[in-house]
Design a protein around this motif. Structure first.
Motif, mmCIF file in Angstrom:
data_model
loop_
_atom_site.group_PDB
_atom_site.id
_atom_site.type_symbol
_atom_site.label_atom_id
_atom_site.label_comp_id
_atom_site.label_asym_id
_atom_site.label_seq_id
_atom_site.Cartn_x
_atom_site.Cartn_y
_atom_site.Cartn_z
ATOM 1 N N TYR A 353 0.849 -1.203 0.000
ATOM 2 C CA TYR A 353 0.000 0.000 0.000
ATOM 3 C C TYR A 353 0.879 1.246 0.000
ATOM 4 C CZ TYR A 353 -2.837 3.763 1.912
ATOM 5 O OH TYR A 353 -3.425 4.982 2.132
ATOM 6 N N GLN A 354 1.975 1.230 0.827
ATOM 7 C CA GLN A 354 2.837 2.411 0.913
ATOM 8 C C GLN A 354 3.584 2.640 -0.397
ATOM 9 O OE1 GLN A 354 5.256 1.457 4.296
ATOM 10 N NE2 GLN A 354 3.764 2.198 5.799
ATOM 11 N N ASN A 355 3.930 1.585 -1.094
ATOM 12 C CA ASN A 355 4.718 1.723 -2.322
ATOM 13 C C ASN A 355 3.859 1.936 -3.572
ATOM 14 O OD1 ASN A 355 7.109 1.391 -0.888
ATOM 15 N ND2 ASN A 355 7.074 -0.844 -1.111
ATOM 16 N N TYR A 356 2.678 1.267 -3.615
ATOM 17 C CA TYR A 356 1.899 1.289 -4.839
ATOM 18 C C TYR A 356 0.491 1.842 -4.658
ATOM 19 C CZ TYR A 356 5.652 -1.923 -6.047
ATOM 20 O OH TYR A 356 6.870 -2.494 -6.233
ATOM 21 N N GLY A 357 0.101 2.129 -3.425
ATOM 22 C CA GLY A 357 -1.246 2.626 -3.189
ATOM 23 C C GLY A 357 -2.258 1.498 -3.221
ATOM 24 N N GLY A 358 -3.518 1.848 -3.382
ATOM 25 C CA GLY A 358 -4.571 0.847 -3.397
ATOM 26 C C GLY A 358 -5.374 0.883 -2.113
ATOM 27 N N ASP A 359 -6.000 -0.242 -1.816
ATOM 28 C CA ASP A 359 -6.819 -0.319 -0.610
ATOM 29 C C ASP A 359 -5.943 -0.348 0.632
ATOM 30 O OD1 ASP A 359 -9.038 -0.430 -2.220
ATOM 31 O OD2 ASP A 359 -9.061 -2.641 -2.256
ATOM 32 N N VAL A 360 -6.407 0.364 1.664
ATOM 33 C CA VAL A 360 -5.685 0.360 2.942
ATOM 34 C C VAL A 360 -5.910 -0.987 3.618
ATOM 35 C CG1 VAL A 360 -5.441 1.475 5.189
ATOM 36 C CG2 VAL A 360 -6.003 2.846 3.161
ATOM 37 N N PRO A 361 -4.832 -1.674 4.017
ATOM 38 C CA PRO A 361 -5.014 -2.980 4.674
ATOM 39 C C PRO A 361 -5.743 -2.821 6.002
ATOM 40 C CG PRO A 361 -2.730 -2.271 4.833
ATOM 41 C CD PRO A 361 -3.405 -1.308 3.903
ATOM 42 N N GLU A 362 -6.620 -3.735 6.249
ATOM 43 C CA GLU A 362 -7.369 -3.689 7.505
ATOM 44 C C GLU A 362 -6.460 -4.116 8.665
ATOM 45 O OE1 GLU A 362 -10.790 -6.097 7.232
ATOM 46 O OE2 GLU A 362 -11.671 -4.980 5.542
ATOM 47 N N PRO A 363 -6.525 -3.372 9.764
ATOM 48 C CA PRO A 363 -5.714 -3.750 10.934
ATOM 49 C C PRO A 363 -6.099 -5.157 11.401
ATOM 50 C CG PRO A 363 -6.603 -1.547 11.177
ATOM 51 C CD PRO A 363 -7.296 -2.139 9.996
ATOM 52 N N ILE A 364 -5.075 -5.902 11.784
ATOM 53 C CA ILE A 364 -5.358 -7.253 12.272
ATOM 54 C C ILE A 364 -5.822 -7.178 13.716
ATOM 55 C CG2 ILE A 364 -3.734 -8.366 10.700
ATOM 56 C CD1 ILE A 364 -1.701 -8.436 12.902
ATOM 57 N N GLY A 365 -6.619 -8.128 14.086
ATOM 58 C CA GLY A 365 -7.120 -8.146 15.450
ATOM 59 C C GLY A 365 -6.110 -8.755 16.418
ATOM 60 N N ALA A 366 -6.634 -9.176 17.551
ATOM 61 C CA ALA A 366 -5.763 -9.790 18.563
ATOM 62 C C ALA A 366 -5.154 -11.076 18.016
ATOM 63 C CB ALA A 366 -6.559 -10.077 19.824
ATOM 64 N N ILE A 367 -3.862 -11.183 18.166
ATOM 65 C CA ILE A 367 -3.147 -12.374 17.695
ATOM 66 C C ILE A 367 -3.006 -13.356 18.851
ATOM 67 C CG2 ILE A 367 -0.989 -13.224 16.713
ATOM 68 C CD1 ILE A 367 -0.654 -10.532 15.370
ATOM 69 N N GLU A 368 -3.489 -14.543 18.653
ATOM 70 C CA GLU A 368 -3.424 -15.559 19.698
ATOM 71 C C GLU A 368 -2.163 -16.412 19.528
ATOM 72 O OE1 GLU A 368 -6.951 -17.869 19.571
ATOM 73 O OE2 GLU A 368 -8.293 -16.188 20.113
ATOM 74 N N VAL A 369 -1.634 -16.837 20.667
ATOM 75 C CA VAL A 369 -0.477 -17.740 20.674
ATOM 76 C C VAL A 369 -0.879 -19.014 21.406
ATOM 77 C CG1 VAL A 369 1.164 -15.833 20.610
ATOM 78 C CG2 VAL A 369 0.457 -16.770 22.814
ATOM 79 N N PRO A 370 -0.232 -20.139 21.130
ATOM 80 C CA PRO A 370 -0.565 -21.382 21.837
ATOM 81 C C PRO A 370 -0.480 -21.211 23.350
ATOM 82 C CG PRO A 370 0.884 -21.837 19.991
ATOM 83 C CD PRO A 370 0.812 -20.347 20.117
ATOM 84 N N GLN A 371 -1.365 -21.868 24.041
ATOM 85 C CA GLN A 371 -1.454 -21.707 25.489
ATOM 86 C C GLN A 371 -0.140 -22.045 26.190
ATOM 87 O OE1 GLN A 371 -4.680 -23.870 27.207
ATOM 88 N NE2 GLN A 371 -4.387 -23.019 29.263
ATOM 89 N N GLU A 372 0.573 -23.064 25.678
ATOM 90 C CA GLU A 372 1.808 -23.478 26.364
ATOM 91 C C GLU A 372 2.939 -22.466 26.187
ATOM 92 O OE1 GLU A 372 1.551 -25.852 22.464
ATOM 93 O OE2 GLU A 372 0.235 -25.113 24.057
ATOM 94 N N LEU A 373 2.782 -21.526 25.229
ATOM 95 C CA LEU A 373 3.797 -20.507 25.023
ATOM 96 C C LEU A 373 3.404 -19.146 25.593
ATOM 97 C CD1 LEU A 373 5.021 -21.264 21.376
ATOM 98 C CD2 LEU A 373 5.961 -22.061 23.548
ATOM 99 N N GLU A 374 2.230 -19.072 26.176
ATOM 100 C CA GLU A 374 1.781 -17.797 26.736
ATOM 101 C C GLU A 374 2.633 -17.422 27.950
ATOM 102 O OE1 GLU A 374 -2.320 -17.909 27.661
ATOM 103 O OE2 GLU A 374 -3.001 -17.802 25.576
ATOM 104 N N VAL A 375 2.937 -16.133 28.047
ATOM 105 C CA VAL A 375 3.688 -15.590 29.184
ATOM 106 C C VAL A 375 2.846 -14.514 29.826
ATOM 107 C CG1 VAL A 375 5.771 -14.414 29.958
ATOM 108 C CG2 VAL A 375 5.891 -16.079 28.068
ATOM 109 N N THR A 376 2.532 -14.691 31.096
ATOM 110 C CA THR A 376 1.672 -13.745 31.800
ATOM 111 C C THR A 376 2.369 -12.412 31.938
ATOM 112 O OG1 THR A 376 0.697 -15.576 33.028
ATOM 113 C CG2 THR A 376 0.355 -13.352 33.906
ATOM 114 N N ALA A 377 1.661 -11.338 31.642
ATOM 115 C CA ALA A 377 2.227 -9.999 31.789
ATOM 116 C C ALA A 377 2.405 -9.698 33.261
ATOM 117 C CB ALA A 377 1.304 -8.966 31.126
ATOM 118 N N THR A 378 3.606 -9.216 33.629
ATOM 119 C CA THR A 378 3.898 -8.902 35.041
ATOM 120 C C THR A 378 4.037 -7.408 35.272
ATOM 121 O OG1 THR A 378 6.262 -9.179 34.605
ATOM 122 C CG2 THR A 378 5.050 -11.095 35.405
ATOM 123 N N ASP A 379 3.976 -6.620 34.212
ATOM 124 C CA ASP A 379 4.103 -5.189 34.400
ATOM 125 C C ASP A 379 3.252 -4.458 33.373
ATOM 126 O OD1 ASP A 379 7.528 -5.408 33.157
ATOM 127 O OD2 ASP A 379 5.607 -5.850 32.180
#
Length: 379
Positions: A353-379
């Motif tokens: 889009y930045q180089n050639y124009g056209g339709d603006v890409p839609e923002p992606i939503g929340a990206i999920e990661v596998p449960q076993e790789l999740e790291v709890t936010a501490t701050d």
């Protein structure tokens, strides 16, 4: 008292101390074990080669006791005959001597293995000092060797006396039998007595080998101060090592920062974590992490990304998972392929889009990661 305890040799020798002692030729050796193996080999040689050896020696003896008229008037021929018979005797004994030489070479290696030490060959003039020699004679080691010698004499002598006593009739009967039979019987009795005396030395060996191992370990004991000094010499001064690690971290950080301009995307937490990814489909099997950091380092990564117009995407779970489960210059885990693929797809659409124009890409939503790789936010 603490200083005194540090100077007492109460600690087991370290591997470095044992290796150093070995290089100097200081290893556990049991002279009794070597002697026992040597005598056992001699006994085995006599059992298996005794008849052949006895026949050869008897033939040599008969030849030597035969008197010829020429020898009586020419003494020079007697010396030639003596040398010939001596050489024949040596040839008869040669197989047994070879067995004993091989045994004498390998027997000392049974306890501590093969050892070649040039330091042990260096002359030590302290060993010829009379005062030092007297000190060794009247030391605990000298007393131990004296006790061993007395015990060995008693054990072997007792066994020899018992064998002779139990075969008294056979020994006395040698007088009444023919010479050839008597020599054969006497040889059998000698070999039997020798075997029993060698077997009696097993008791000495069983006691001496553990003692030599214990005594060698005792001689190599170290003080706590020696262990600390050795650790400092082998591992290096802690302050110097800390400085080296600090310089290594700083060099690694500079290399990491220099790789950020080549990144394809920076995934953030948005403020506490930042991970820069690069992916070249032609040469890479999977995206790799070229930079990562937390707090101030994460802020610096974002600043460099903005300077070089690297897309920055907020995906807190993915940023934490990438930071904690991937090292620098390492491919991302296979379980994060799908999540990172969503990010890269959005980045490629954004660049197009930045180089050639056209339709603006839609923002992606929340990206999920596998449960076993999740790291709890501490701050």
């Amino acid at each position: 008292m603490a200083e005194d305890s540090d100077l007492e040799r109460t600690e087991q020798a370290t591997p470095q101390r044992i290796q150093k002692a070995r290089e100097e030729g200081q290893v556990a050796r049991s002279q009794e074990l070597t002697t026992f193996i040597l005598l056992l080999s001699a006994a085995a040689g006599m059992v298996f080669m005794g008849n052949h050896l006895m026949n050869d020696l008897l033939a040599i003896m008969r030849e030597g006791m035969r008197m010829e008229r020429e020898l009586a008037f020419q003494p020079g021929l007697m010396f030639n005959r003596l040398s010939e018979l001596a050489f024949e005797g040596l040839l008869a004994l040669l197989p047994l001597l070879i067995v004993l030489m091989i045994t004498a070479f390998f027997a000392p290696m049974l306890l501590s293995g093969w050892l070649i030490s040039s330091k042990a060959l260096i002359p030590d003039f302290k060993r010829i000092n009379p005062v030092t020699g007297l000190g060794r004679i009247f030391s605990a080691h000298g007393l131990t060797e004296l006790v061993k010698a007395i015990a060995k004499t008693i054990v072997v002598g007792s066994v020899a006396a018992l064998v002779v006593w139990s075969n008294t009739e056979s020994i006395l009967s040698l007088i009444a039998i023919p010479v050839n039979s008597g020599i054969t019987r006497a040889g059998e009795l000698m070999i039997l007595s020798f075997l029993f005396m060698v077997a009696a030395m097993i008791f000495i060996v069983v006691i001496d080998v553990p003692f030599q191992l214990w005594n060698h370990a005792k001689q190599l004991r170290m003080t706590k101060e020696e262990i600390r000094k050795e650790f400092k010499e082998s591992e290096g001064d802690p302050l110097v090592k800390g400085r080296i690690r600090s310089l290594q971290r700083e060099a690694a950080r500079r290399r990491m920062m220099s790789a950020i301009p080549d990144a394809d995307v920076i995934v953030t937490n948005p403020t506490h974590y930042a991970v820069a990814l690069r992916y070249k489909g032609e040469t890479m099997r999977a995206p790799i992490v070229v930079a990562k950091g937390v707090h101030l380092l994460a802020a610096r990564i974002r600043e460099l990304g903005e300077e070089h117009r690297i897309p920055i995407l907020e995906a807190p779970p993915l940023a934490r998972a990438l930071y904690h489960h991937t090292d620098l210059d390492q491919e991302i885990p296979e379980k994060l392929y799908t999540a990172v693929a969503e990010v890269l797809a959005y980045v490629y659409q954004l660049k197009r889009y930045q180089n050639y124009g056209g339709d603006v890409p839609e923002p992606i939503g929340a990206i999920e990661v596998p449960q076993e790789l999740e790291v709890t936010a501490t701050d």
